[in-house]
Design an enzyme around this catalytic site. Structure first.
Site, PDB file in Angstrom:
ATOM      1  N   LYS A 179       9.415 -33.926 -18.871  1.00 28.72           N
ATOM      2  CA  LYS A 179       8.746 -33.710 -17.573  1.00 28.72           C
ATOM      3  C   LYS A 179       7.375 -34.385 -17.483  1.00 28.72           C
ATOM      4  O   LYS A 179       7.009 -34.906 -16.437  1.00 28.72           O
ATOM      5  CB  LYS A 179       8.612 -32.210 -17.290  1.00 28.72           C
ATOM      6  CG  LYS A 179       9.950 -31.521 -17.014  1.00 28.72           C
ATOM      7  CD  LYS A 179       9.742 -30.047 -16.690  1.00 28.72           C
ATOM      8  CE  LYS A 179      11.064 -29.326 -16.532  1.00 28.72           C
ATOM      9  NZ  LYS A 179      10.918 -27.932 -16.106  1.00 28.72           N
TER      10      LYS A 179
ATOM     11  N   ALA B 200       1.525 -19.793 -21.870  1.00 29.66           N
ATOM     12  CA  ALA B 200       0.632 -20.819 -21.310  1.00 29.66           C
ATOM     13  C   ALA B 200       1.214 -22.219 -21.491  1.00 29.66           C
ATOM     14  O   ALA B 200       0.482 -23.197 -21.593  1.00 29.66           O
ATOM     15  CB  ALA B 200      -0.747 -20.718 -21.977  1.00 29.66           C
TER      16      ALA B 200
ATOM     17  N   TYR C  30      16.417 -16.501 -18.195  1.00 27.87           N
ATOM     18  CA  TYR C  30      17.582 -15.937 -17.479  1.00 27.87           C
ATOM     19  C   TYR C  30      18.826 -15.812 -18.365  1.00 27.87           C
ATOM     20  O   TYR C  30      19.900 -15.450 -17.867  1.00 27.87           O
ATOM     21  CB  TYR C  30      17.892 -16.744 -16.206  1.00 27.87           C
ATOM     22  CG  TYR C  30      18.147 -18.198 -16.465  1.00 27.87           C
ATOM     23  CD1 TYR C  30      17.108 -19.108 -16.449  1.00 27.87           C
ATOM     24  CD2 TYR C  30      19.431 -18.657 -16.755  1.00 27.87           C
ATOM     25  CE1 TYR C  30      17.331 -20.446 -16.716  1.00 27.87           C
ATOM     26  CE2 TYR C  30      19.665 -19.990 -17.021  1.00 27.87           C
ATOM     27  CZ  TYR C  30      18.613 -20.871 -16.998  1.00 27.87           C
ATOM     28  OH  TYR C  30      18.847 -22.187 -17.271  1.00 27.87           O
TER      29      TYR C  30
ATOM     30  N   ASP D 287       9.787 -26.512  -9.771  1.00 30.41           N
ATOM     31  CA  ASP D 287       9.750 -25.223 -10.480  1.00 30.41           C
ATOM     32  C   ASP D 287       8.845 -24.248  -9.729  1.00 30.41           C
ATOM     33  O   ASP D 287       9.064 -23.030  -9.762  1.00 30.41           O
ATOM     34  CB  ASP D 287       9.217 -25.403 -11.910  1.00 30.41           C
ATOM     35  CG  ASP D 287      10.225 -26.106 -12.805  1.00 30.41           C
ATOM     36  OD1 ASP D 287      11.436 -26.028 -12.519  1.00 30.41           O
ATOM     37  OD2 ASP D 287       9.796 -26.754 -13.779  1.00 30.41           O
TER      38      ASP D 287
ATOM     39  N   ARG E 292      22.585 -26.264 -16.714  1.00 36.60           N
ATOM     40  CA  ARG E 292      23.489 -25.732 -15.692  1.00 36.60           C
ATOM     41  C   ARG E 292      23.295 -26.437 -14.356  1.00 36.60           C
ATOM     42  O   ARG E 292      23.946 -26.085 -13.367  1.00 36.60           O
ATOM     43  CB  ARG E 292      23.307 -24.221 -15.549  1.00 36.60           C
ATOM     44  CG  ARG E 292      23.815 -23.500 -16.788  1.00 36.60           C
ATOM     45  CD  ARG E 292      23.941 -22.010 -16.638  1.00 36.60           C
ATOM     46  NE  ARG E 292      24.647 -21.486 -17.793  1.00 36.60           N
ATOM     47  CZ  ARG E 292      24.066 -21.171 -18.959  1.00 36.60           C
ATOM     48  NH1 ARG E 292      22.775 -21.342 -19.127  1.00 36.60           N
ATOM     49  NH2 ARG E 292      24.790 -20.715 -19.965  1.00 36.60           N
ATOM     50  N   SER E 293      22.432 -27.450 -14.305  1.00 35.06           N
ATOM     51  CA  SER E 293      22.231 -28.179 -13.038  1.00 35.06           C
ATOM     52  C   SER E 293      23.522 -28.840 -12.547  1.00 35.06           C
ATOM     53  O   SER E 293      23.810 -28.793 -11.338  1.00 35.06           O
ATOM     54  CB  SER E 293      21.116 -29.211 -13.193  1.00 35.06           C
ATOM     55  OG  SER E 293      19.880 -28.548 -13.342  1.00 35.06           O
TER      56      SER E 293
ATOM     57  N   GLY F  19      15.218 -14.041 -13.735  1.00 36.40           N
ATOM     58  CA  GLY F  19      14.811 -15.441 -13.696  1.00 36.40           C
ATOM     59  C   GLY F  19      15.849 -16.418 -13.170  1.00 36.40           C
ATOM     60  O   GLY F  19      15.516 -17.572 -12.867  1.00 36.40           O
TER      61      GLY F  19
HETATM   62  P1  ATR Z   1       7.715 -23.996 -21.629  1.00 34.56           P
HETATM   63  O1  ATR Z   1       7.477 -25.404 -21.171  1.00 34.56           O
HETATM   64  O2  ATR Z   1       9.123 -23.523 -21.450  1.00 34.56           O
HETATM   65  O3  ATR Z   1       6.725 -23.043 -21.073  1.00 34.56           O
HETATM   66  P2  ATR Z   1       6.326 -24.214 -24.171  1.00 34.56           P
HETATM   67  O4  ATR Z   1       5.328 -25.163 -23.588  1.00 34.56           O
HETATM   68  O5  ATR Z   1       6.892 -24.520 -25.509  1.00 34.56           O
HETATM   69  O6  ATR Z   1       7.593 -24.048 -23.216  1.00 34.56           O
HETATM   70  O7  ATR Z   1       5.685 -22.755 -24.172  1.00 34.56           O
HETATM   71  C1  ATR Z   1       6.296 -21.675 -24.782  1.00 34.56           C
HETATM   72  C2  ATR Z   1       5.412 -20.430 -24.588  1.00 34.56           C
HETATM   73  O8  ATR Z   1       6.024 -19.356 -25.307  1.00 34.56           O
HETATM   74  C3  ATR Z   1       4.010 -20.591 -25.136  1.00 34.56           C
HETATM   75  O9  ATR Z   1       3.124 -19.841 -24.342  1.00 34.56           O
HETATM   76  C4  ATR Z   1       4.156 -19.985 -26.531  1.00 34.56           C
HETATM   77  O10 ATR Z   1       2.952 -19.515 -27.095  1.00 34.56           O
HETATM   78  P3  ATR Z   1       1.999 -20.536 -27.949  1.00 34.56           P
HETATM   79  O11 ATR Z   1       1.295 -21.377 -26.931  1.00 34.56           O
HETATM   80  O12 ATR Z   1       1.110 -19.639 -28.710  1.00 34.56           O
HETATM   81  O13 ATR Z   1       2.951 -21.332 -28.818  1.00 34.56           O
HETATM   82  C5  ATR Z   1       5.058 -18.826 -26.229  1.00 34.56           C
HETATM   83  N1  ATR Z   1       5.740 -18.312 -27.441  1.00 34.56           N
HETATM   84  C6  ATR Z   1       6.771 -18.857 -28.084  1.00 34.56           C
HETATM   85  N2  ATR Z   1       7.119 -18.093 -29.163  1.00 34.56           N
HETATM   86  C7  ATR Z   1       6.263 -17.040 -29.179  1.00 34.56           C
HETATM   87  C8  ATR Z   1       6.090 -15.901 -30.034  1.00 34.56           C
HETATM   88  N3  ATR Z   1       6.890 -15.693 -31.099  1.00 34.56           N
HETATM   89  N4  ATR Z   1       5.103 -15.013 -29.727  1.00 34.56           N
HETATM   90  C9  ATR Z   1       4.302 -15.200 -28.651  1.00 34.56           C
HETATM   91  N5  ATR Z   1       4.402 -16.268 -27.817  1.00 34.56           N
HETATM   92  C10 ATR Z   1       5.367 -17.174 -28.068  1.00 34.56           C
END
Ligand code: ATR
Length: 288
Positions: free
Chosen positions: A71, A134, A229, A107, A21-22, A250
């Site tokens: 990134k 994380a 969001y 961000d 959406r940027s 968000g």
């Molecule tokens: P972003 O850069 O958007 O933060 P990411 O690095 O892929 O994306 O991180 C996604 C986050 O959502 C992670 O914390 C992930 O947990 P894991 O590190 O255990 O993969 C979390 N996440 C995604 N699906 C999940 C689920 N079904 N239950 C719990 N945490 C989930």
């Protein structure tokens, strides 16, 4: 850097980029301020990223936004970094300054400005924060909380090793603040001491399962926010609202992270107005 095009141009570099959406946000501002300029989609596969970024000026771009999955790779391709980008080891905003390609990670300011706008004074009332997730978004948000001197940041993640890695990453630079990794199963036990909860996971996003966390142990004064969001009111925000807790959605994070890039490329610091917000909401709610 020489620009081949008379009108300033920027783009969103992603793979995919089409969902971004940027262009809507920057196009709105260009129109709003009666400015000449253009903001394009740039769908760039990973194997083409280096050439694309190295050729940015030659293609007439004053800079760019960078999104998933580029990134971290873009961080290694710029000439100069802001302190924030260096701390995060990831960039989302590129621009040229005195012939050098700079990288920033807005961000962080997007997250902070959104809370400042939606819950003024939140940082003064927050002693402990709970960050769910994380990944890359969590890294930006934890860093933002550290810069606002939040004393204790609990990072809860399904994969505890990633929460530990995030705590280790920032721990040395902020020795007077605590980052505590906790397992997903221990979230509820920590909620009674939290003033702020931030979801950074993809849970609750359209098409994803909702987040299964019982917020009943949170203090009544706690604030709940979400980096997701779409939908505008995610399941965790709806649960918090049902309990009468204050929430911040968000969408503002997306809008505020765009401000600094626009200023670099087009020379005017834009406002996140109600009209812009309504325009982006209409796009999110439009049948696709
Ligand atoms: P972003 O850069 O958007 O933060 P990411 O690095 O892929 O994306 O991180 C996604 C986050 O959502 C992670 O914390 C992930 O947990 P894991 O590190 O255990 O993969 C979390 N996440 C995604 N699906 C999940 C689920 N079904 N239950 C719990 N945490 C989930």
């Amino acid at each position: 850097m020489p620009q081949t095009s008379a009108e300033p141009r920027a783009c969103i570099i992603g793979y995919p980029a089409k969902h971004s959406r940027s262009p809507l946000i920057h196009g709105f501002w260009l129109n709003e301020y009666g400015m000449t300029g253009r903001y394009d989609f740039a769908e760039v596969p990973p194997e083409d990223l280096t050439n694309f970024i190295k050729g940015l000026a030659d293609h007439g771009y004053a800079g760019a936004n960078v999104t998933v999955p580029h990134k971290e790779a873009a961080y290694r391709l710029v000439d100069e970094l802001t302190d924030t980008a260096r701390a995060l080891e990831a960039v989302n905003t590129l621009w040229f300054e005195n012939g050098k390609l700079w990288g920033d990670n807005t961000d962080v300011e997007g997250f902070l400005a959104n809370l400042d706008a939606g819950a003024e004074g939140w940082d003064r009332h927050t002693k402990s924060a709970m960050v769910l997730g994380a990944g890359g978004a969590a890294r930006a948000i934890v860093y933002g909380l550290l810069t606002r001197k939040i004393g204790r940041i609990i990072v809860a993640n399904r994969t505890i090793e990633r929460a530990q890695a995030l705590a280790d990453h920032f721990g040395r630079a902020f020795p007077n603040q605590r980052i505590e990794p906790v397992s997903w199963d221990d979230v509820s036990a920590h909620l009674p001491t939290c003033d702020l909860v931030v979801n950074t996971t993809s849970l609750g996003m359209k098409g994803q399962p909702p987040i299964e966390i019982d917020l009943s142990a949170l203090p009544q004064s706690a604030l709940v926010t979400d980096a997701v969001y779409v939908p505008l009111v995610t399941p965790i925000l709806a649960a918090a609202q049902a309990r009468g807790l204050k929430t911040v959605g968000g969408l503002g994070m997306l809008l505020y992270q765009a401000v600094t890039g626009f200023e670099h490329w087009f020379g005017h610091r834009p406002q996140v107005s109600d009209v812009l917000t309504a325009k982006v909401i209409a796009d999110i709610e439009a049948p696709k």
